[in-house]
Design a protein around this motif. Structure first.
Motif, mmCIF file in Angstrom:
data_model
loop_
_atom_site.group_PDB
_atom_site.id
_atom_site.type_symbol
_atom_site.label_atom_id
_atom_site.label_comp_id
_atom_site.label_asym_id
_atom_site.label_seq_id
_atom_site.Cartn_x
_atom_site.Cartn_y
_atom_site.Cartn_z
ATOM 1 N N SER A 190 -2.614 -0.207 9.461
ATOM 2 C CA SER A 190 -3.847 0.582 9.569
ATOM 3 C C SER A 190 -5.015 -0.191 8.981
ATOM 4 O O SER A 190 -4.874 -0.901 7.998
ATOM 5 N N ASP A 227 -10.220 -4.821 5.072
ATOM 6 C CA ASP A 227 -11.032 -3.618 4.855
ATOM 7 C C ASP A 227 -12.225 -3.904 3.939
ATOM 8 O O ASP A 227 -13.294 -3.312 4.103
ATOM 9 N N ASP A 229 -6.313 -6.876 -6.233
ATOM 10 C CA ASP A 229 -4.910 -6.771 -5.846
ATOM 11 C C ASP A 229 -4.073 -7.469 -6.916
ATOM 12 O O ASP A 229 -4.590 -8.349 -7.614
ATOM 13 N N MET A 268 -6.125 -8.176 -10.208
ATOM 14 C CA MET A 268 -6.246 -7.157 -11.257
ATOM 15 C C MET A 268 -5.319 -5.992 -10.948
ATOM 16 O O MET A 268 -5.133 -5.630 -9.782
HETATM 17 C C1 SAM Z 1 0.593 -1.569 1.762
HETATM 18 S S1 SAM Z 1 -0.378 -2.849 1.071
HETATM 19 C C2 SAM Z 1 -1.977 -2.417 1.706
HETATM 20 C C3 SAM Z 1 -2.916 -3.585 1.679
HETATM 21 C C4 SAM Z 1 -4.289 -3.314 2.272
HETATM 22 N N1 SAM Z 1 -4.948 -2.200 1.609
HETATM 23 C C5 SAM Z 1 -4.180 -3.055 3.762
HETATM 24 O O1 SAM Z 1 -4.435 -1.907 4.193
HETATM 25 O O2 SAM Z 1 -3.839 -3.994 4.502
HETATM 26 C C6 SAM Z 1 -0.527 -2.364 -0.650
HETATM 27 C C7 SAM Z 1 -1.296 -3.378 -1.485
HETATM 28 O O3 SAM Z 1 -1.478 -2.841 -2.794
HETATM 29 C C8 SAM Z 1 -1.297 -3.889 -3.735
HETATM 30 N N2 SAM Z 1 -0.941 -3.296 -5.033
HETATM 31 C C9 SAM Z 1 0.191 -2.657 -5.355
HETATM 32 N N3 SAM Z 1 0.172 -2.264 -6.646
HETATM 33 C C10 SAM Z 1 -1.016 -2.652 -7.151
HETATM 34 C C11 SAM Z 1 -1.630 -2.536 -8.432
HETATM 35 N N4 SAM Z 1 -1.023 -1.947 -9.467
HETATM 36 N N5 SAM Z 1 -2.868 -3.035 -8.584
HETATM 37 C C12 SAM Z 1 -3.512 -3.649 -7.564
HETATM 38 N N6 SAM Z 1 -2.973 -3.803 -6.334
HETATM 39 C C13 SAM Z 1 -1.739 -3.304 -6.114
HETATM 40 C C14 SAM Z 1 -0.181 -4.739 -3.128
HETATM 41 O O4 SAM Z 1 -0.118 -6.034 -3.676
HETATM 42 C C15 SAM Z 1 -0.562 -4.716 -1.652
HETATM 43 O O5 SAM Z 1 -1.423 -5.761 -1.300
#
Ligand code: SAM
Length: 281
Positions: free
Chosen positions: A39, A81, A96, A123
């Motif tokens: 998405s 995004d 991220d 972060m």
């Molecule tokens: C399902 S992916 C979605 C990535 C992006 N928002 C997209 O729609 O393509 C979830 C993202 O959240 C990041 N993430 C997970 N836990 C996190 C945290 N505690 N702090 C920052 N980023 C985090 C992951 O590394 C990953 O890149």
């Protein structure tokens, strides 16, 4: 990049320091996982996109966001995004915990010529190194399921400016029976070990940290037609069938709201009041 100094707390907390164990696992997973998340905020508006109803709703919530806003994208991944959110006038801090994802993100930002508008940073979303009241808008696309929301929600509220909003346009929910079955498949079960998908209860718990919340759930029985949409959504028959399924879901959820907890996707918007709420007497 000079704006960053203004926004950080005096002693910014580094992501690599004291990363909690669950976060380390999530980071490890995303450092290895290369599959692109399906998405995106202003993505595919063709009828073959099964997620069109929730994405259209999220777009409406975003409204006219290109107005010089200061935006935080949480879990930005490859920054696709963030680039959308930057528009022509905004500045976006894209965070991220996965260095691998961020390195793709940095390349995308440079390729788009937006390095003066989008600032990718490593972060942890539950330990934000920004000052209080910094952002007009916070966006997280499919990220709440990887966060401890009891820790993230107050952090999110803290860095929002009064009158600001936090939008989560695509959060998958825990209780859809078919999705539960799918998540048990070996090829997706690795992800399930690190995911805590949201429920109506967890949304309610998160909303206690904000001054207002609106959430809308999508895709109940229409999920059955998702494979059809992928294959035949661009044909007249496929598009009509999927449209009918979505309309029926919408009707069902209106007349039996308790079915919302079994939906697949929730689109959430949290608010911080423009002025502090009056103390309750
Ligand atoms: C399902 S992916 C979605 C990535 C992006 N928002 C997209 O729609 O393509 C979830 C993202 O959240 C990041 N993430 C997970 N836990 C996190 C945290 N505690 N702090 C920052 N980023 C985090 C992951 O590394 C990953 O890149």
């Amino acid at each position: 990049m000079k704006h960053i100094d203004v926004l950080f707390e005096e002693n910014p907390r580094s992501v690599s320091r004291d990363l909690a164990e669950p976060c380390r696992e999530v980071r490890k997973y995303f450092d290895q996982e290369v599959r692109k998340h399906p998405s995106c905020l202003l993505g595919n508006i063709s009828p073959s996109n099964f997620l069109l109803p929730s994405e259209t709703h999220a777009r409406k919530l975003l409204g006219d966001y290109d107005n010089g806003a200061c935006i935080l994208e949480v879990g930005c991944g490859d920054c696709v995004d963030s680039l959308t959110l930057a528009g022509r006038h905004n500045r976006v801090w894209a965070i991220d915990i996965s260095e691998r994802r961020l390195s793709d993100g940095r390349q995308n930002v440079i390729a788009a010529g937006k390095a003066d508008q989008v600032f990718p940073l490593c972060m942890d979303a539950t330990r934000l190194a920004f000052s209080d009241n910094t952002f007009d808008l916070i966006v997280g696309n499919s990220v709440l399921l990887f966060l401890d929301i009891e820790v993230f929600a107050p952090e999110c509220y803290r860095v929002l400016k009064p009158g600001g909003r936090a939008i989560f346009p695509n959060e998958s929910m825990a209780l859809h029976p078919l999705m539960k079955l799918r998540r048990a498949l070996p090829q997706v079960s690795a992800r399930e070990r690190i995911a805590r998908r949201i429920t109506i209860d967890s949304i309610n718990r998160m909303s206690r940290h904000f001054d207002g919340v609106m959430h809308r759930e999508f895709y109940l029985w229409s999920v059955l037609l998702a494979p059809l949409a992928a294959r035949y959504g661009s044909t007249r028959f496929g598009a009509t069938a999927v449209h009918f399924a979505h309309t029926f879901d919408d009707f069902l959820l209106r007349i039996v709201p308790r079915f919302r907890k079994y939906c697949w996707i929730s689109v959430l918007e949290f608010h911080k009041a423009a002025s502090p709420p009056l103390p309750r007497s």
